[in-house]
Design a protein around this motif. Structure first.
Motif, PDB file in Angstrom:
ATOM      1  N   TYR B   4       0.829  -1.202   0.000  1.00 37.67           N
ATOM      2  CA  TYR B   4       0.000   0.000   0.000  1.00 37.67           C
ATOM      3  C   TYR B   4       0.862   1.249   0.000  1.00 37.67           C
ATOM      4  CZ  TYR B   4      -3.619  -3.287   1.466  1.00 37.67           C
ATOM      5  OH  TYR B   4      -4.490  -4.331   1.536  1.00 37.67           O
ATOM      6  N   LYS B   5       1.945   1.168   0.736  1.00 36.09           N
ATOM      7  CA  LYS B   5       2.794   2.346   0.912  1.00 36.09           C
ATOM      8  C   LYS B   5       3.316   2.915  -0.394  1.00 36.09           C
ATOM      9  CE  LYS B   5       6.752   3.998   3.501  1.00 36.09           C
ATOM     10  NZ  LYS B   5       7.730   3.706   4.566  1.00 36.09           N
ATOM     11  N   LYS B   7       1.936   2.388  -3.566  1.00 41.32           N
ATOM     12  CA  LYS B   7       0.993   2.532  -4.678  1.00 41.32           C
ATOM     13  C   LYS B   7       0.629   3.998  -4.870  1.00 41.32           C
ATOM     14  CE  LYS B   7      -1.631  -0.692  -6.579  1.00 41.32           C
ATOM     15  NZ  LYS B   7      -1.520  -2.048  -7.031  1.00 41.32           N
ATOM     16  N   VAL B   9      -1.758   6.470  -5.683  1.00 47.73           N
ATOM     17  CA  VAL B   9      -3.220   6.519  -5.761  1.00 47.73           C
ATOM     18  C   VAL B   9      -3.817   7.785  -5.144  1.00 47.73           C
ATOM     19  CG1 VAL B   9      -3.467   4.016  -5.720  1.00 47.73           C
ATOM     20  CG2 VAL B   9      -3.425   5.298  -3.574  1.00 47.73           C
ATOM     21  N   ILE B  10      -2.971   8.697  -4.697  1.00 47.52           N
ATOM     22  CA  ILE B  10      -3.473   9.836  -3.931  1.00 47.52           C
ATOM     23  C   ILE B  10      -3.336  11.116  -4.751  1.00 47.52           C
ATOM     24  CG2 ILE B  10      -3.271  11.067  -1.755  1.00 47.52           C
ATOM     25  CD1 ILE B  10      -1.923   8.610  -0.582  1.00 47.52           C
ATOM     26  N   THR B  11      -4.417  11.884  -4.826  1.00 49.10           N
ATOM     27  CA  THR B  11      -4.380  13.120  -5.613  1.00 49.10           C
ATOM     28  C   THR B  11      -3.730  14.251  -4.811  1.00 49.10           C
ATOM     29  OG1 THR B  11      -6.612  13.596  -4.872  1.00 49.10           O
ATOM     30  CG2 THR B  11      -6.377  12.539  -7.018  1.00 49.10           C
ATOM     31  N   ILE B  14      -5.311  15.819  -1.602  1.00 53.46           N
ATOM     32  CA  ILE B  14      -5.181  15.017  -0.385  1.00 53.46           C
ATOM     33  C   ILE B  14      -3.759  15.120   0.156  1.00 53.46           C
ATOM     34  CG2 ILE B  14      -5.451  12.731   0.580  1.00 53.46           C
ATOM     35  CD1 ILE B  14      -8.027  13.338  -0.475  1.00 53.46           C
ATOM     36  N   GLU B  17      -3.612  18.176   2.095  1.00 52.12           N
ATOM     37  CA  GLU B  17      -4.218  18.016   3.421  1.00 52.12           C
ATOM     38  C   GLU B  17      -3.293  17.270   4.374  1.00 52.12           C
ATOM     39  OE1 GLU B  17      -7.993  16.046   3.314  1.00 52.12           O
ATOM     40  OE2 GLU B  17      -8.757  17.316   1.710  1.00 52.12           O
ATOM     41  N   SER B  40      -2.283  10.164 -14.214  1.00 54.63           N
ATOM     42  CA  SER B  40      -3.418   9.417 -14.757  1.00 54.63           C
ATOM     43  C   SER B  40      -3.464   9.647 -16.264  1.00 54.63           C
ATOM     44  CB  SER B  40      -4.715   9.906 -14.119  1.00 54.63           C
ATOM     45  OG  SER B  40      -5.062  11.161 -14.660  1.00 54.63           O
ATOM     46  N   LYS B  46      -0.599  11.511  -9.312  1.00 51.88           N
ATOM     47  CA  LYS B  46      -0.961  10.505  -8.305  1.00 51.88           C
ATOM     48  C   LYS B  46       0.256  10.187  -7.446  1.00 51.88           C
ATOM     49  CE  LYS B  46      -2.355   7.439 -11.323  1.00 51.88           C
ATOM     50  NZ  LYS B  46      -2.938   6.193 -11.861  1.00 51.88           N
ATOM     51  N   PHE B  49       1.824   6.933  -0.360  1.00 49.01           N
ATOM     52  CA  PHE B  49       2.123   7.277   1.032  1.00 49.01           C
ATOM     53  C   PHE B  49       3.625   7.498   1.206  1.00 49.01           C
ATOM     54  CE2 PHE B  49      -1.990   5.131   1.988  1.00 49.01           C
ATOM     55  CZ  PHE B  49      -2.567   6.158   2.710  1.00 49.01           C
ATOM     56  N   GLU B  53       5.482  10.717   2.898  1.00 51.58           N
ATOM     57  CA  GLU B  53       6.518  10.704   3.935  1.00 51.58           C
ATOM     58  C   GLU B  53       7.739  11.485   3.480  1.00 51.58           C
ATOM     59  OE1 GLU B  53       7.455   6.903   5.467  1.00 51.58           O
ATOM     60  OE2 GLU B  53       5.414   6.560   6.222  1.00 51.58           O
TER      61      GLU B  53
END
Lengths: 101, 101
Positions: B4-5, B7, B9-11, B14, B17, B40, B46, B49, B53
């Motif tokens: 997950y770390k 991938k 996938v975060i715009t 976010i 934020e 994309s 994209k 995580f 960091e």
DNA sequence: TTTTTATGTTAGAAAATCTGACAATAAAAT
DNA sequence: ATTTTATTGTCAGATTTTCTAACATAAAAA
């Protein structure tokens, strides 16, 4: 505690890419009470990796012909069972069943 | 492998934020070669995580007054060192230093 | 047979993102 | 001391993404 898996940070378009489910269906499963995305300030949905895994499970069950209502019941049962397991693990099982003895 | 770390996938909203960095700065650090979001189909960025960091580390260094160029050099050195550690771990250290002996 | 479920599609509005440019200040280099 | 580079902010216009609500339909359930 709050692992990457549970953080709600993924928009619906990405969820669509990752699951292959249409945006319509993703919203519908929410409407049916199967998933609970968070919302950003102005209302856009945010999902976690856990949500995505859940959606994949839902998709599998749907392919087997299981209806969303049943899927939801199954999920509630699983949650109930895991609560029981939690109590067992905490040694509250006996406390519960022997309260009056 | 693909956790997950890592991938993407975060715009960017976010990421803003989650890091407190302005969208402008997030893009700028990309321009300076510090982070490498994916894109994309139609061009929206994209992030993972891990990227987040990294951005937090960058923010810390910036607060200490370190310039992006230096931060980049540091990152390259760290990567080089970790490569050396990899080789050591693989027992190629001696092979490398004793080739002609 | 009537109702519900599960999707697709469409329309219009609102939100999010993109690039490129101009501005300003601070810091570094010459 | 002057010039250049670095680091942000902001703005504009275009493009992309998401939202809700509605209508449509086929299949399944009641």
């Amino acid at each position: 505690m709050s692992s990457y898996k549970d953080k709600k940070v993924i928009t619906i378009g990405i969820v669509n890419e990752l699951t292959g489910l249409s945006v319509r269906m993703i919203r519908y499963y929410e409407e049916r009470g199967l998933i609970f995305p968070e919302r950003s300030e102005r209302g856009t949905r945010k999902y976690s990796f856990a949500d995505i895994e859940l959606l994949l499970e839902i998709a599998n069950k749907r392919e087997e012909g299981v209806q969303t209502y049943e899927i939801k019941q199954d999920m509630l049962n699983e949650k109930k069972n895991s609560n029981v397991r939690d109590k067992l693990r905490r040694g509250q099982f006996n406390a519960h069943f022997n309260m009056r003895k």
